[in-house]
Design a protein around this motif. Structure first.
Motif, PDB file in Angstrom:
ATOM      1  N   VAL A  58       0.843  -1.203   0.000  1.00  0.00           N
ATOM      2  CA  VAL A  58       0.000   0.000   0.000  1.00  0.00           C
ATOM      3  C   VAL A  58       0.878   1.253   0.000  1.00  0.00           C
ATOM      4  O   VAL A  58       0.598   2.226  -0.705  1.00  0.00           O
ATOM      5  N   LEU A  59       1.968   1.210   0.765  1.00  0.00           N
ATOM      6  CA  LEU A  59       2.911   2.336   0.810  1.00  0.00           C
ATOM      7  C   LEU A  59       3.462   2.628  -0.595  1.00  0.00           C
ATOM      8  O   LEU A  59       3.501   3.783  -1.041  1.00  0.00           O
ATOM      9  N   VAL A  60       3.861   1.560  -1.297  1.00  0.00           N
ATOM     10  CA  VAL A  60       4.402   1.741  -2.649  1.00  0.00           C
ATOM     11  C   VAL A  60       3.340   2.314  -3.580  1.00  0.00           C
ATOM     12  O   VAL A  60       3.613   3.203  -4.393  1.00  0.00           O
ATOM     13  N   LEU A  61       2.123   1.814  -3.418  1.00  0.00           N
ATOM     14  CA  LEU A  61       1.021   2.316  -4.235  1.00  0.00           C
ATOM     15  C   LEU A  61       0.856   3.823  -4.014  1.00  0.00           C
ATOM     16  O   LEU A  61       0.650   4.588  -4.958  1.00  0.00           O
ATOM     17  N   GLY A  62       0.966   4.244  -2.757  1.00  0.00           N
ATOM     18  CA  GLY A  62       0.866   5.666  -2.430  1.00  0.00           C
ATOM     19  C   GLY A  62       1.943   6.478  -3.134  1.00  0.00           C
ATOM     20  O   GLY A  62       1.659   7.521  -3.737  1.00  0.00           O
ATOM     21  N   LEU A  63       3.180   5.987  -3.091  1.00  0.00           N
ATOM     22  CA  LEU A  63       4.286   6.680  -3.767  1.00  0.00           C
ATOM     23  C   LEU A  63       3.987   6.836  -5.253  1.00  0.00           C
ATOM     24  O   LEU A  63       4.152   7.912  -5.835  1.00  0.00           O
TER      25      LEU A  63
END
Lengths: 316, 222
Positions: A58-63
């Motif tokens: 999810v963090l990567v998706l946010g980036l």
């Protein structure tokens, strides 16, 4: 023992500082985009192991979404003007190069002196990551040297670091993202599939053809995957080993070594090798994202041909 | 065959210059879904690999040092140095850097120089200064070409130097892979056979740098 985790904490704190300084930078109209972006990177470094796989996903998706929707701007920390820099250069002269020289000196010191040291039976630095730990240590020492020697403001490392970080922008995270994509490709068996396609469709009865297919395949596959390390096992299992080494009796050391270097020619030509090709373009503020690749292709292509010739001559 | 759609997504995404971070995430989903994974499984695999690759991003820790010396005028000083060293034009300057980078990489010292800590603050401004001190004028396009060539020189030196060092990742990968196929190799042989390509790489790139230099001067004379 100092492990890589300590370096991650340091990196996390630096990125957290970039995030906070971005949030209060009123000169950047997209300051909250920058704050969240660098804040996510800081979270990854400080708490990545606690987030779980899905949390990291999810963090990567946010980036990716922040970058993809153009929510990143460029911070404008107060800095010296070109005229002031000329005057400072006049004043400091050769001293200016000292911090830049301290960096490699400390890296070498870390690798040659600190790495072999053992405390109570355990090595001082994690031997697997000694170079990177030394680099982090060197970055701290060199920054401190610069601050003191050049009498710069205490906040300048973080503010100037943020200015450069914003110059690189989303491209800074691309290498790490591509490494993760490589892992997904590997899970899905992309490499093996391409390897089978190449080997089953091209006849390789002649030694020169086989050498050329192996070298060009290494380069081409590296262009697609962005990494010669991903190409090597596939191409060598498909062509290098069964045909060049076992079939034609080639010297395995020559085949493998020059094969890998053919892959490196591909690395010079692909945007997927982002840390070598796209990050420098961003860092040098080149308007053409592909300017560095364009400068490298005229070296890479003749070198690839030279590798085919060298392997053909030296391996058999 | 469907698995290759992810590769196609990367190629198309980069070609139309979509934001690369977005391209990468889309490619991961296309690949994973085509291989029969669920969206959550793809996200988990991607997140796990991202977390395990944090090493790569640690390199930006050198930015604060670079920023401090830039604030104090290192780029200006590097340029000025070349105006004083009138005898050194851009070709020999970058050839010297190529030799340094390739030589130190061959000794395993790959981290002592690089795009962030050497090219941006020092080598690129020196290259610009070297062109200007030989009568070349730098418009924006020309400045971009000189900077890009400096960056390219770092990569060529690194790539075709590091494989001569025995304990580098690529050598260990080759030894490991060949061992699984029943071929035992001493890493030193792989290192030695990297030398012919290293020499050709040096000669090729050095020749290009000399031509690059000559083209800049012809531009200056015209």
């Amino acid at each position: 023992m100092i492990r890589i985790g300590a370096v991650y904490v340091l990196a996390g704190l630096v990125f957290a500082a970039f995030a906070v300084l971005s949030a209060v930078d009123r000169n950047n109209s997209k300051r909250f985009g920058n704050a969240v972006f660098w804040g996510l990177v800081a979270t990854s470094f400080l708490a990545g192991d606690l987030l779980g796989d899905l949390g990291n996903g999810v963090l990567v998706l946010g980036l990716a979404l922040i970058a993809g929707f153009g929510l990143l701007g460029r911070g404008q920390p107060a800095t010296t003007s070109p005229e002031e820099r000329q005057a400072l250069a006049e004043r400091f002269g050769g001293k200016l190069f000292v911090p830049a020289l301290v960096l490699p000196v400390v890296v070498i010191f870390g690798v040659l002196v600190l790495k072999p040291i053992e405390l109570a039976g355990a090595p001082l630095l994690d031997p697997k990551q000694a170079t990177l730990i030394s680099l982090a240590l060197a970055a701290v020492v060199a920054t401190a040297t610069g601050l003191i020697l050049l009498r710069q403001p205490l906040m300048s490392p973080l503010q100037e670091g943020r200015r450069l970080m914003d110059t690189v922008g989303w491209a800074a995270l691309l290498p790490q993202m591509l490494a993760a994509l490589g892992a997904v490709f590997a899970l899905a068996g992309v490499g093996d599939l391409i390897g089978r396609l190449v080997t089953s469709h091209i006849p390789m009865d002649a030694r020169l053809t086989a050498v050329a297919v192996y070298c060009l395949g290494m380069a081409g596959f590296t262009v697609i995957m962005g990494n010669a390390f991903a190409a090597f096992p596939v191409m060598t299992a498909g062509i290098g080993l069964p045909i060049l080494i076992r079939g034609f009796g080639g010297d395995p050391a020559v085949v493998a070594s020059i094969g890998m270097l053919s892959g490196f020619c591909g690395t010079l030509m692909t945007p997927l090798a982002a840390n070598f090709n796209l990050v420098p373009a961003a860092l040098l503020e080149l308007p053409d994202r592909y300017a560095v690749i364009k400068a490298q292709i005229p070296t890479a292509l003749p070198l690839l041909v030279a590798n085919v010739v060298l392997m053909y001559v030296l391996a058999f | 065959m469907l698995t290759l759609l992810g590769v196609a997504a990367v190629v198309v995404g980069f070609a139309v210059r979509l934001n690369p971070l977005l391209v990468v995430v889309i490619a991961a989903f296309v690949t994973g879904l085509a291989a029969g994974m669920t969206p959550v499984a793809v996200l988990e695999a991607f997140g796990k690999a991202f977390n395990e690759s944090r090493l790569i991003t640690v390199a930006y820790l050198v930015l604060p040092m670079v920023g401090v010396v830039e604030r104090a005028g290192i780029q200006e000083q590097a340029k000025k140095l070349m105006l004083r060293l009138r005898g050194v034009s851009v070709g020999p300057l970058l050839i010297a850097y190529l030799l340094f980078r390739q030589g130190t990489s061959a000794l395993g010292l790959t981290s002592i120089a690089g795009q962030t800590q050497s090219i941006r603050p020092i080598v690129a401004p020196m290259a610009e200064g070297a062109v200007e001190s030989h009568g070349g004028t730098l418009d924006d396009a020309e400045r971009q070409r000189v900077k890009a060539m400096a960056a390219a020189t770092d990569n060529v030196g690194l790539f075709f130097g590091e494989d001569i060092f025995v304990a580098i990742g690529s050598i260990l990968l080759m030894v490991g892979f060949l061992a699984t196929a029943g071929i035992t190799l001493d890493p030193i042989h792989l290192s030695l056979w990297a030398i012919p390509t290293a020499i050709v790489a040096f000669l090729l790139h050095a020749a290009r740098l000399l031509l690059f230099d000559r083209a800049r001067r012809r531009g200056a004379a015209a």
